[in-house]
Design an enzyme around this catalytic site. Structure first.
Site, short mmCIF file in Angstrom:
data_model
loop_
_atom_site.label_atom_id
_atom_site.label_comp_id
_atom_site.label_asym_id
_atom_site.label_seq_id
_atom_site.Cartn_x
_atom_site.Cartn_y
_atom_site.Cartn_z
N ARG A 199 3.23 -28.27 -99.78
CA ARG A 199 3.15 -28.80 -98.42
C ARG A 199 1.88 -28.37 -97.68
O ARG A 199 1.26 -29.19 -96.98
CB ARG A 199 4.37 -28.31 -97.63
CG ARG A 199 4.52 -28.93 -96.25
CD ARG A 199 5.62 -28.22 -95.46
NE ARG A 199 6.80 -27.95 -96.23
CZ ARG A 199 7.84 -28.76 -96.35
NH1 ARG A 199 7.87 -29.89 -95.69
NH2 ARG A 199 8.87 -28.44 -97.11
N CYS A 252 20.40 -50.12 -94.07
CA CYS A 252 21.76 -50.19 -93.53
C CYS A 252 22.46 -48.85 -93.62
O CYS A 252 23.39 -48.66 -94.42
CB CYS A 252 22.53 -51.28 -94.25
SG CYS A 252 21.77 -52.87 -93.95
N TYR A 278 6.20 -34.56 -99.47
CA TYR A 278 7.62 -34.95 -99.54
C TYR A 278 7.87 -36.24 -98.78
O TYR A 278 8.95 -36.45 -98.24
CB TYR A 278 8.52 -33.80 -99.06
CG TYR A 278 8.22 -32.51 -99.79
CD1 TYR A 278 8.59 -32.37 -101.13
CD2 TYR A 278 7.52 -31.47 -99.20
CE1 TYR A 278 8.28 -31.23 -101.85
CE2 TYR A 278 7.20 -30.31 -99.90
CZ TYR A 278 7.58 -30.20 -101.22
OH TYR A 278 7.28 -29.06 -101.93
C1 LIG Z 1 8.65 -26.70 -104.33
C2 LIG Z 1 8.01 -25.53 -104.94
C3 LIG Z 1 6.78 -25.08 -104.46
C4 LIG Z 1 6.06 -25.72 -103.31
O1 LIG Z 1 6.70 -25.57 -102.09
P1 LIG Z 1 5.94 -26.00 -100.74
O2 LIG Z 1 6.91 -25.70 -99.68
O3 LIG Z 1 5.65 -27.45 -100.84
O4 LIG Z 1 4.69 -25.19 -100.66
C5 LIG Z 1 6.19 -24.00 -105.11
N1 LIG Z 1 6.78 -23.39 -106.14
C6 LIG Z 1 7.97 -23.79 -106.63
C7 LIG Z 1 8.57 -23.07 -107.78
C8 LIG Z 1 8.63 -24.87 -106.04
O5 LIG Z 1 9.80 -25.25 -106.52
#
Ligand SMILES: *Cc1c(COP(=O)(O)O)cnc(C)c1O
Length: 414
Positions: free
Chosen positions: A276, A342, A370
């Site tokens: 993210r 819907c 996401y």
């Molecule tokens: C989803 C995930 C991330 C990334 O998470 P963010 O919140 O998008 O930074 C990093 N490491 C693992 C193991 C994850 O499952």
């Protein structure tokens, strides 16, 4: 800023979003290359003096153009499926700089990862450890593994995105980790390369992240004393971003500096796997108002994007800022911004003061992570187009799905 008003139009870098809507239609995801690069460079700069690797978490936004951009910048990748591995390799990513995470890796996925020369498989259970050893024996190769340890630290985030607590399905219990490492060290098919954790997503405060890293560091020292020497410490991702004015998550640099301080002079390579924080604020979703629907209890702006395009609002009760692409002549009112799907849960924003009328374009901000990656075809809605902007040029990096695409894999029995 990568998304700003110029001459009255909200722009992605130097390209007005209404130009993009005209060329590629709506709904449409638009990403800024400069914003992605700048977030990546924040990590790289803070880690410049340390043996370190940033493994971008592919699940946040897996478009090939985004992956190719990050691969060119030198990023590694964190994947959770064979499909994501194929994306990374197709985009020019390096398998040796790729970590394979996830609680449910299939035999076929583990085999594929090993055949492609994966850098590390992050093991989430004893049963998986045994499965990997079995596959390695069959392939007559050693499998590079790390254990994903659950540090039992409360990330203080939304329960659906908190992963580091004892009750979580993710990771190996901290109390179990040492025994499992010692067991794995006796399995000749395995090469113990590291240790990892990931305590949750959308962390605003670096303290729990740094505490988790510190716990990993202590475990690494205990293991070294027992003769198990690891090469890397993967402290995970989950660094939060600002979705809403007034929110002030700590910046990437604070997470990195805190981690560097917690892990001190340990010789292990340091790995971060952010998703993210690299792409979240580098993308917007543009959508057009189809109808204005006033009501006794609520007023609605019915737009052409829906929960199948961006599911974060109903799924996590997430807040995304909504902006006009250009000022509208319509009167201001308080609206729920909803899509055509819907379901009562089909909303993008609720109770927002907006001035917009039929045909106006809106931008849903902070939609780079996401967003498209979690989209679906629910209600037989073709998925949105994706555009990557670089300066004054806009590149279509995923064409809008056609109606034929929707059922191309289906057949009616004869
Ligand atoms: C989803 C995930 C991330 C990334 O998470 P963010 O919140 O998008 O930074 C990093 N490491 C693992 C193991 C994850 O499952």
């Amino acid at each position: 800023m990568s998304f700003d008003y110029r001459n009255g139009a909200l722009c992605a870098e130097d390209v007005p979003l209404d130009d993009i809507a005209r060329r590629y239609g709506t709904p449409c995801y638009v990403y800024s290359r400069a914003a992605i690069e700048s977030a990546y460079r924040e990590f790289a700069a803070a880690l410049a003096d340390r043996d370190a690797l940033v493994c971008y978490s592919v699940k946040a936004n897996s478009n090939l153009a985004v992956l190719a951009l990050l691969a060119r910048l030198g990023a590694g990748f964190d994947i959770v499926s064979g499909g994501e591995l194929a994306r990374v390799l197709t985009a020019g990513g390096d398998a040796r700089k790729t970590l394979f995470s996830g609680v449910g890796k299939s035999e076929a996925e583990i085999e594929l990862a090993m055949a492609k020369g994966i850098g590390c498989i992050n093991v989430e259970s004893e049963a998986e450890l045994e499965r990997i050893a079995r596959i390695a024996r069959r392939l007559a190769r050693r499998a590079p593994v790390a254990l994903r340890v659950n540090p039992d630290i409360d990330a203080r985030t939304h329960p659906y995105i908190s992963t580091g607590l004892r009750e979580s399905k993710f990771g190996i219990a901290h109390a179990e980790a040492e025994r499992l490492y010692l067991r794995a060290a006796r399995m000749p098919e395995l090469e113990l390369v590291g240790i990892g954790c990931h305590i949750g997503s959308l962390l605003a405060d670096a303290a729990p992240f740094v505490a988790a890293a510190g716990r990993l560091g202590e475990l690494v020292d205990r293991l070294a004393a027992a003769g198990v020497r690891l090469r890397h410490i993967d402290v995970g991702g989950g660094i939060g971003i600002r979705y809403r004015e007034g929110e002030s998550p700590q910046p990437i640099g604070a997470f990195v500096r805190g981690t560097l301080a917690a892990l001190g002079a340990r010789p292990q390579k340091l790995i971060f796997d952010p998703g993210r924080s690299i792409v979240g604020n580098a993308g917007v979703l543009i959508t057009r108002v189809e109808y204005v629907k006033p009501g006794a209890a609520r007023n609605f702006l019915v737009v052409d994007a829906a929960m199948n395009d961006l599911i974060r609002p109903p799924l996590y009760d997430a807040w995304h800022e909504v902006r006009n692409v250009r000022a509208s002549g319509a009167a201001e009112s308080v609206y729920d911004v909803v899509g055509p799907v819907c379901e009562s849960a089909d909303f993008l924003a609720r109770q927002r003061r907006l001035a917009a009328g039929e045909g106006d374009l809106l931008a849903i901000l902070s939609a780079g992570a996401y967003g498209m990656a979690m989209s679906s075809n629910y209600n037989s809605r073709p998925r949105a187009a994706e555009v990557l902007v670089h300066g004054t040029s806009a590149h279509l990096v995923r064409r809008r799905e056609s109606v034929e695409d929707l059922f191309a894999a289906e057949q009616i029995p004869g």
